[in-house]
Design a protein around this motif. Structure first.
Motif, PDB file in Angstrom:
ATOM      1  N   LEU A 130       0.829  -1.213   0.000  1.00 22.09           N
ATOM      2  CA  LEU A 130       0.000   0.000   0.000  1.00 22.09           C
ATOM      3  C   LEU A 130       0.859   1.256   0.000  1.00 22.09           C
ATOM      4  N   SER A 131       0.330   2.300  -0.602  1.00 22.76           N
ATOM      5  CA  SER A 131       0.971   3.607  -0.487  1.00 22.76           C
ATOM      6  C   SER A 131       0.749   4.108   0.944  1.00 22.76           C
ATOM      7  N   ASP A 132       1.484   5.117   1.339  1.00 17.49           N
ATOM      8  CA  ASP A 132       1.295   5.681   2.674  1.00 17.49           C
ATOM      9  C   ASP A 132      -0.123   6.221   2.847  1.00 17.49           C
ATOM     10  N   ASP A 133      -0.644   6.872   1.812  1.00 14.43           N
ATOM     11  CA  ASP A 133      -2.014   7.409   1.889  1.00 14.43           C
ATOM     12  C   ASP A 133      -3.045   6.289   2.038  1.00 14.43           C
ATOM     13  N   GLN A 134      -2.890   5.210   1.270  1.00 14.84           N
ATOM     14  CA  GLN A 134      -3.809   4.077   1.390  1.00 14.84           C
ATOM     15  C   GLN A 134      -3.737   3.481   2.789  1.00 14.84           C
ATOM     16  N   LEU A 135      -2.526   3.395   3.324  1.00 17.68           N
ATOM     17  CA  LEU A 135      -2.355   2.813   4.650  1.00 17.68           C
ATOM     18  C   LEU A 135      -3.013   3.670   5.723  1.00 17.68           C
ATOM     19  N   VAL A 136      -2.857   4.964   5.654  1.00 18.44           N
ATOM     20  CA  VAL A 136      -3.487   5.864   6.630  1.00 18.44           C
ATOM     21  C   VAL A 136      -5.008   5.727   6.560  1.00 18.44           C
ATOM     22  N   GLU A 137      -5.565   5.736   5.356  1.00 16.90           N
ATOM     23  CA  GLU A 137      -7.017   5.609   5.204  1.00 16.90           C
ATOM     24  C   GLU A 137      -7.506   4.273   5.762  1.00 16.90           C
ATOM     25  N   PHE A 138      -6.801   3.192   5.414  1.00 19.35           N
ATOM     26  CA  PHE A 138      -7.183   1.877   5.925  1.00 19.35           C
ATOM     27  C   PHE A 138      -7.106   1.833   7.450  1.00 19.35           C
ATOM     28  N   THR A 139      -6.037   2.378   8.004  1.00 13.20           N
ATOM     29  CA  THR A 139      -5.832   2.343   9.457  1.00 13.20           C
ATOM     30  C   THR A 139      -6.966   3.051  10.186  1.00 13.20           C
ATOM     31  N   GLU A 140      -7.374   4.194   9.701  1.00 12.61           N
ATOM     32  CA  GLU A 140      -8.468   4.916  10.355  1.00 12.61           C
ATOM     33  C   GLU A 140      -9.780   4.137  10.264  1.00 12.61           C
ATOM     34  N   GLN A 141     -10.050   3.511   9.119  1.00 19.80           N
ATOM     35  CA  GLN A 141     -11.250   2.678   8.988  1.00 19.80           C
ATOM     36  C   GLN A 141     -11.182   1.487   9.945  1.00 19.80           C
ATOM     37  N   LEU A 142     -10.004   0.899  10.052  1.00 20.68           N
ATOM     38  CA  LEU A 142      -9.807  -0.252  10.933  1.00 20.68           C
ATOM     39  C   LEU A 142     -10.056   0.123  12.388  1.00 20.68           C
ATOM     40  N   VAL A 143      -9.445   1.194  12.835  1.00 18.53           N
ATOM     41  CA  VAL A 143      -9.590   1.633  14.221  1.00 18.53           C
ATOM     42  C   VAL A 143     -11.054   1.945  14.530  1.00 18.53           C
ATOM     43  N   ASP A 144     -11.737   2.585  13.596  1.00 18.43           N
ATOM     44  CA  ASP A 144     -13.162   2.896  13.797  1.00 18.43           C
ATOM     45  C   ASP A 144     -14.002   1.629  13.915  1.00 18.43           C
ATOM     46  N   ARG A 145     -13.634   0.608  13.207  1.00 15.61           N
ATOM     47  CA  ARG A 145     -14.459  -0.601  13.108  1.00 15.61           C
ATOM     48  C   ARG A 145     -14.229  -1.611  14.240  1.00 15.61           C
ATOM     49  N   LEU A 146     -13.027  -1.694  14.727  1.00 18.86           N
ATOM     50  CA  LEU A 146     -12.715  -2.725  15.722  1.00 18.86           C
ATOM     51  C   LEU A 146     -13.497  -2.503  17.018  1.00 18.86           C
ATOM     52  N   GLN A 147     -14.087  -3.581  17.503  1.00 21.47           N
ATOM     53  CA  GLN A 147     -14.822  -3.502  18.770  1.00 21.47           C
ATOM     54  C   GLN A 147     -13.903  -3.893  19.918  1.00 21.47           C
ATOM     55  N   SER A 148     -13.283  -5.026  19.797  1.00 21.79           N
ATOM     56  CA  SER A 148     -12.320  -5.532  20.761  1.00 21.79           C
ATOM     57  C   SER A 148     -11.059  -5.796  19.949  1.00 21.79           C
TER      58      SER A 148
END
Length: 193
Positions: A141-159
């Motif tokens: 992933l590009s750095d931009d793709q990684l940042v976008e994915f990371t924010e989506q991941l953090v928002d989605r994770l429950q535990s």
């Protein structure tokens, strides 16, 4: 335990038939020649020595991830990574065939679930994923793709945890059973705290 000198994962510097156990962890999906680490293992294994290969097969990575697993969201949010994984990871069948072609016998696969890491919270997840720690797939992933994915991941994770499915292949060098020593090839990672 004998530790090979630094260098490529299969460049051990060990003499022929000098060890009883070779452990290759998270190694084969990084190599272009699937048979190379198995031929090297066979060369350094004493008669009766054992090879243990722990890596994620293509079948493992395509399993749906539970909601608490970081990797469970990779393909949902980044489907382009599915093709990357299919290209770089062998199937169970391909791995076993390569071991047999290298002269290793009694090949069997054992499914294994491993808790790679537990996170204290979202900031730890964010830092770990952005650093691409222990996740070579994220280098696609590009750095931009990684940042976008990371924010989506953090928002989605429950535990937040890091359980991953691996396949461990066990095989034995034939013939004989004389014990000589242990060598470990591949990468070393943290388990759960």
């Amino acid at each position: 335990m004998q530790t090979p000198p630094p260098g490529p994962g299969i460049a051990t510097g060990l003499p022929d038939r000098s060890v009883d156990i070779v452990f290759e962890r998270a190694l084969i999906h990084h190599l272009n020649d699937l048979g190379a680490p198995f031929r090297k293992a066979r060369r350094v294994l004493a008669p009766g020595g054992r090879l243990v290969v722990q890596d994620r097969t293509v079948e493992d990575v395509l399993l749906p991830g539970p909601t608490e697993q970081v990797r469970g969201y990779f393909f949902e949010k980044l489907p382009l990574l599915v093709d990357v994984e299919r290209r770089r990871r062998p199937s169970d069948e391909e791995g076993e065939a390569a071991m047999q072609a290298a002269g290793l016998g009694n090949v069997r696969s054992v499914p294994l679930a491993e808790c790679r890491r537990e996170y204290a919270g979202a900031d730890e997840v964010r830092g770990d994923v952005l650093a691409r720690t222990g996740r070579s797939i994220l280098h696609e992933l590009s750095d931009d793709q990684l940042v976008e994915f990371t924010e989506q991941l953090v928002d989605r994770l429950q535990s937040v945890a890091g359980i991953a499915s691996w396949t461990t292949a066990l095989c034995r060098r034939l013939p004989g059973d004389r014990l000589r020593g242990i060598v470990r090839l591949g990468t070393k990672r943290r388990g759960c705290r």
